[in-house]
Every structure is written in structure tokens, then in C-alpha cells.
Motif scaffolding. Structure first.
Motif, mmCIF file in Angstrom:
data_model
loop_
_atom_site.group_PDB
_atom_site.id
_atom_site.type_symbol
_atom_site.label_atom_id
_atom_site.label_comp_id
_atom_site.label_asym_id
_atom_site.label_seq_id
_atom_site.Cartn_x
_atom_site.Cartn_y
_atom_site.Cartn_z
ATOM 1 N N ASN A 191 0.111 4.515 -5.665
ATOM 2 C CA ASN A 191 -0.503 5.843 -5.709
ATOM 3 C C ASN A 191 -1.989 5.699 -5.345
ATOM 4 O O ASN A 191 -2.507 4.588 -5.198
ATOM 5 C CB ASN A 191 -0.287 6.513 -7.076
ATOM 6 C CG ASN A 191 -0.978 5.767 -8.213
ATOM 7 O OD1 ASN A 191 -2.051 5.203 -8.045
ATOM 8 N ND2 ASN A 191 -0.344 5.788 -9.380
ATOM 9 N N GLN A 192 -2.679 6.803 -5.224
ATOM 10 C CA GLN A 192 -4.085 6.817 -4.793
ATOM 11 C C GLN A 192 -4.976 5.985 -5.715
ATOM 12 O O GLN A 192 -5.832 5.246 -5.252
ATOM 13 C CB GLN A 192 -4.586 8.266 -4.714
ATOM 14 C CG GLN A 192 -5.988 8.430 -4.162
ATOM 15 C CD GLN A 192 -6.079 8.017 -2.695
ATOM 16 O OE1 GLN A 192 -5.115 8.100 -1.942
ATOM 17 N NE2 GLN A 192 -7.256 7.547 -2.290
ATOM 18 N N THR A 193 -4.777 6.089 -6.993
ATOM 19 C CA THR A 193 -5.599 5.362 -7.975
ATOM 20 C C THR A 193 -5.395 3.854 -7.833
ATOM 21 O O THR A 193 -6.361 3.082 -7.846
ATOM 22 C CB THR A 193 -5.247 5.801 -9.415
ATOM 23 O OG1 THR A 193 -5.376 7.212 -9.511
ATOM 24 C CG2 THR A 193 -6.148 5.137 -10.430
ATOM 25 N N GLN A 194 -4.151 3.434 -7.671
ATOM 26 C CA GLN A 194 -3.872 2.008 -7.493
ATOM 27 C C GLN A 194 -4.485 1.482 -6.193
ATOM 28 O O GLN A 194 -5.014 0.369 -6.155
ATOM 29 C CB GLN A 194 -2.356 1.761 -7.487
ATOM 30 C CG GLN A 194 -1.682 1.973 -8.817
ATOM 31 C CD GLN A 194 -0.164 1.890 -8.705
ATOM 32 O OE1 GLN A 194 0.423 2.349 -7.718
ATOM 33 N NE2 GLN A 194 0.465 1.322 -9.736
ATOM 34 N N GLN A 195 -4.406 2.286 -5.130
ATOM 35 C CA GLN A 195 -4.999 1.883 -3.857
ATOM 36 C C GLN A 195 -6.509 1.713 -3.994
ATOM 37 O O GLN A 195 -7.072 0.725 -3.523
ATOM 38 C CB GLN A 195 -4.694 2.923 -2.769
ATOM 39 C CG GLN A 195 -3.280 2.903 -2.271
ATOM 40 C CD GLN A 195 -3.049 3.942 -1.184
ATOM 41 O OE1 GLN A 195 -3.983 4.561 -0.664
ATOM 42 N NE2 GLN A 195 -1.784 4.151 -0.834
ATOM 43 N N GLU A 196 -7.157 2.678 -4.626
ATOM 44 C CA GLU A 196 -8.610 2.607 -4.805
ATOM 45 C C GLU A 196 -8.997 1.410 -5.668
ATOM 46 O O GLU A 196 -9.988 0.729 -5.393
ATOM 47 C CB GLU A 196 -9.130 3.907 -5.416
ATOM 48 C CG GLU A 196 -9.083 5.076 -4.459
ATOM 49 C CD GLU A 196 -9.444 6.398 -5.108
ATOM 50 O OE1 GLU A 196 -9.742 6.430 -6.327
ATOM 51 O OE2 GLU A 196 -9.432 7.414 -4.394
ATOM 52 N N GLN A 197 -8.211 1.169 -6.704
ATOM 53 C CA GLN A 197 -8.492 0.038 -7.587
ATOM 54 C C GLN A 197 -8.366 -1.286 -6.817
ATOM 55 O O GLN A 197 -9.224 -2.160 -6.934
ATOM 56 C CB GLN A 197 -7.539 0.054 -8.782
ATOM 57 C CG GLN A 197 -7.791 -1.067 -9.774
ATOM 58 C CD GLN A 197 -6.804 -1.040 -10.943
ATOM 59 O OE1 GLN A 197 -5.822 -0.302 -10.932
ATOM 60 N NE2 GLN A 197 -7.082 -1.856 -11.937
ATOM 61 N N LYS A 202 0.821 -1.221 0.000
ATOM 62 C CA LYS A 202 0.000 0.000 0.000
ATOM 63 C C LYS A 202 0.851 1.265 0.000
ATOM 64 O O LYS A 202 0.536 2.235 -0.691
ATOM 65 C CB LYS A 202 -0.928 -0.018 1.209
ATOM 66 C CG LYS A 202 -1.874 1.156 1.277
ATOM 67 C CD LYS A 202 -2.782 1.035 2.482
ATOM 68 C CE LYS A 202 -3.709 2.229 2.562
ATOM 69 N NZ LYS A 202 -4.624 2.147 3.712
ATOM 70 N N SER A 203 1.927 1.265 0.740
ATOM 71 C CA SER A 203 2.755 2.481 0.862
ATOM 72 C C SER A 203 3.443 2.838 -0.460
ATOM 73 O O SER A 203 3.807 3.999 -0.667
ATOM 74 C CB SER A 203 3.794 2.302 1.967
ATOM 75 O OG SER A 203 4.638 1.207 1.677
ATOM 76 N N GLU A 216 -8.568 -1.723 -3.543
ATOM 77 C CA GLU A 216 -9.626 -1.777 -2.533
ATOM 78 C C GLU A 216 -10.959 -2.205 -3.167
ATOM 79 O O GLU A 216 -11.714 -2.966 -2.572
ATOM 80 C CB GLU A 216 -9.765 -0.421 -1.830
ATOM 81 C CG GLU A 216 -8.618 -0.129 -0.884
ATOM 82 C CD GLU A 216 -8.617 1.292 -0.351
ATOM 83 O OE1 GLU A 216 -9.515 2.089 -0.700
ATOM 84 O OE2 GLU A 216 -7.695 1.628 0.418
#
Length: 164
Positions: free
Chosen positions: A76-82, A72-73, A84
Motif C-alpha cells: 500500500n502507499q504507506t508501505q511504499q513510502e516507508q 512494490k505492486s 522508500e
């Protein structure tokens, strides 16, 4: 006409004495049938298969969750949202699979037990007709059964044996 009604009323109590009652323990009959053991074995095999499938899905979910949490660290934000969203979808898929499995198991159990229950009911009916019984009650279903009630469980078991 009055004499006829009087005669009918006097004869009515005699008709009740001619009635014949029986009781049966269908659970005893059910548990003694070899078809029950076979059906239970088939049901348990399906139950284990569904349990293994769900366990496999849960292990995959846990593996993906662990991978996400470790990486997670670096996302990027988009990858995290995807990721999740993927995890949420997988979780919902597991819940749906669990519900589907439960419904399939219930259906299978009904499918396996229905012929056995029908066989028992047919045997009870056959014994009732052959023995001239007015009623055959499930043992323990009536609050009181006097001594004039015959236990026909063994007769029903014999009838089932003849049906094979």
C-alpha cells in the motif's frame, strides 16, 4: 668609519665564495626505505578493508532495492513510502560511510608517512650541519644549479642507515 665599511664591502664577495650548496633527491631516498613498503602495505590493507565494507553496504542496498521493486505492486502507499524512506536513508548512510572512509584513509596515510618524512628531514639536516652546507635544495626545485652544487643524496641515505 668609511674605511671599515669599505673593508666590509670588499670582504662580502669573499663570504659568498665560502658558501657550500648541496642537492638531494628525497624521492629516491623515500622509495628506497623499507619502512615505506611496510607503510604502503598497511595502508593498502586498510584501503581494501574500507572498499570491502562499502561494497557490502552497496550490495545490501541493491538487494533491498530489488526486493522493493519486485514487491512494490503488492504494497500500500504507506508501505511504499516507508520502504522508500529506508532506501533513501541507506543510500545516505553509504555516502557518509564513503566520505568517512576517505577521511580515515587520508589520516592513516599521513600518520604512516609522517615519521618517514621526519626521518628524511632529520638526516638532511644532520648531513647539512656535518658538511657545513649553507643550503641543501631538493633536486629540480631550483631553476638553475651550477656545478658548485654537490649531490648529497647518498650521504643522506648513509645518515639514515646510521640512525636505525
Amino acid at each position: 668609519m668609511k674605511k671599515f665599511l669599505l673593508m666590509i664591502m670588499l670582504m662580502a664577495p669573499l663570504a659568498t665564495f665560502a658558501q657550500k650548496f648541496g642537492k638531494v633527491n628525497s624521492q629516491t631516498i623515500f622509495s628506497s626505505l623499507p619502512e615505506v613498503a611496510k607503510a604502503n602495505g598497511e595502508f593498502q590493507a586498510l584501503q581494501q578493508q574500507k572498499r570491502n565494507e562499502l561494497e557490502s553496504m552497496q550490495n545490501e542496498f541493491q538487494r533491498q532495492l530489488d526486493t522493493y521493486q519486485k514487491g512494490k505492486s503488492t504494497m500500500n502507499q504507506t508501505q511504499q513510502e516507508q520502504k522508500e524512506t529506508e532506501l533513501t536513508n541507506l543510500s545516505q548512510k553509504i555516502q557518509q560511510a564513503s566520505q568517512d572512509a576517505q577521511q580515515e584513509l587520508e589520516k592513516k596515510q599521513q600518520e604512516l608517512m609522517q615519521p618517514i618524512q621526519t626521518k628524511i628531514m632529520n638526516a638532511i639536516s644532520s648531513v647539512g650541519k656535518a658538511g657545513g652546507y649553507t643550503f641543501i635544495f631538493e633536486e629540480g626545485s631550483a631553476p638553475y644549479m651550477g656545478t658548485a652544487v654537490e649531490d648529497v643524496t647518498s650521504k643522506v641515505q648513509a645518515e639514515i642507515t646510521k640512525m636505525k
